[in-house]
Scaffold this active site. Structure first.
Site, PDB file in Angstrom:
ATOM      1  N   HIS A  10       0.829  -1.208   0.000  1.00 57.22           N
ATOM      2  CA  HIS A  10       0.000   0.000   0.000  1.00 57.22           C
ATOM      3  C   HIS A  10       0.865   1.259   0.000  1.00 57.22           C
ATOM      4  CE1 HIS A  10      -3.021   2.738   2.148  1.00 57.22           C
ATOM      5  NE2 HIS A  10      -3.564   2.459   0.986  1.00 57.22           N
ATOM      6  N   HIS A  52      -1.331  10.964  -2.050  1.00 58.98           N
ATOM      7  CA  HIS A  52      -2.645  10.568  -1.541  1.00 58.98           C
ATOM      8  C   HIS A  52      -3.537  11.756  -1.208  1.00 58.98           C
ATOM      9  CE1 HIS A  52      -5.598   9.337   1.511  1.00 58.98           C
ATOM     10  NE2 HIS A  52      -5.625   8.200   0.854  1.00 58.98           N
TER      11      HIS A  52
HETATM   12  O1  G3P Z   1      -6.575   1.479  -2.892  1.00 57.17           O
HETATM   13  C1  G3P Z   1      -6.731   1.044  -1.580  1.00 57.17           C
HETATM   14  C2  G3P Z   1      -6.677   2.189  -0.606  1.00 57.17           C
HETATM   15  O2  G3P Z   1      -5.519   2.932  -0.862  1.00 57.17           O
HETATM   16  C3  G3P Z   1      -7.880   3.082  -0.706  1.00 57.17           C
HETATM   17  O3  G3P Z   1      -7.917   4.064   0.261  1.00 57.17           O
HETATM   18  O4  G3P Z   1      -7.489   6.295   1.160  1.00 57.17           O
HETATM   19  O5  G3P Z   1      -5.701   4.576   1.275  1.00 57.17           O
HETATM   20  O6  G3P Z   1      -6.304   5.620  -0.894  1.00 57.17           O
HETATM   21  P1  G3P Z   1      -6.793   5.182   0.461  1.00 57.17           P
HETATM   22 MG    MG Z   2      -4.980   4.495  -2.243  1.00 55.53          MG
END
Ligand code: G3P
Ligand code: MG
Length: 230
Positions: A10, A52
């Site tokens: 992630h 992000h």
């Molecule tokens: O793509 C999975 C996750 O990253 C979605 O939520 O807020 O971490 O981008 P976020």
């Molecule tokens: Mg994400």
């Protein structure tokens, strides 16, 4: 059916390196990940970058909005999407590209992201998976470049999840693993969708989710999850 690895890092390997940076992608690879997830948005001058939040405050300590900044004014630790792709080519990493538009730029961000993928994505890597919380982005991606597989992103599985997947021609469902129930996982898999969950950093939880039929764990700590699953 969409082929995904069991584990996706992630924002790279956000538990160990600054998220969504080249250092984070390298760390993910070093810790055994074969794919990473990244968030893509546009600068004011329309350059796709990997970030992000709408603001640079949390990650870079700069209290400014990405949508108001030119690429040239961003800290160099913030990679462009093209720089990220070049890094994936070097490392042999696949990618779940989350389209994370600044408000009002849902369509434009998707179009630029898929144009960049068409131009830069190396044939040596597995095809990328696009995902977004924004239906408008996924529809725009499908119209501009139907060849890239899409997944809907849902904070929780609602009753209308299938209609939402069909609306954008998705082949995957990416959702919050903490809120997913076993019957929901069964429904999604039975309907033929690839099921990915975020953000799971606990090995026992990951094992239980895989036991429920989940295909892929998106995690800040790919080494921890790989060790638990192997
Ligand atoms: O793509 C999975 C996750 O990253 C979605 O939520 O807020 O971490 O981008 P976020
Ligand atoms: Mg994400």
């Amino acid at each position: 059916m969409l082929q995904l690895p069991k584990v996706i890092g992630h924002r790279g390997a956000a538990a160990y390196a600054p998220e969504n940076t080249l250092a984070s992608f390298r760390e993910a690879r070093r810790r055994g990940a074969t794919w990473v997830e990244i968030d893509v948005k546009l600068t004011r001058d329309g350059i796709p970058i990997v970030m992000h939040d709408p603001s640079l405050k949390r990650t870079m300590g700069i209290d400014r909005l990405v949508a108001e900044m030119l690429r040239v004014d961003l800290p160099k630790d913030v990679p462009t999407f093209e720089e990220a792709i070049a890094c994936f080519a070097e490392l042999g990493l696949g990618c779940n590209v989350e389209i994370k538009p600044c408000e009002g730029r849902e369509v434009e961000t998707a179009r630029v992201a898929v144009e960049t993928l068409r131009r830069c994505w190396p044939a040596s890597l597995p095809p990328p998976l696009l995902s977004s919380f924004k239906a408008a982005s996924l529809v725009a991606a499908r119209e501009a470049a139907p060849e890239f597989a899409r997944a809907i992103l849902l904070g929780r599985i609602e009753k209308n999840w299938r209609a939402r997947a069909e609306e954008v021609g998705a082949v995957g469902v990416n959702t919050n693993g903490a809120k997913l129930t076993a019957p929901q996982a069964v429904d999604i898999r039975k309907a033929g969708y690839a099921l990915s969950v975020y953000t799971i950093d606990d090995g026992a939880v990951a094992k239980a989710l895989i036991g429920m039929g989940v295909d892929c764990i998106i995690t800040d700590a790919p080494d921890v999850i790989l060790a638990a699953l192997n």
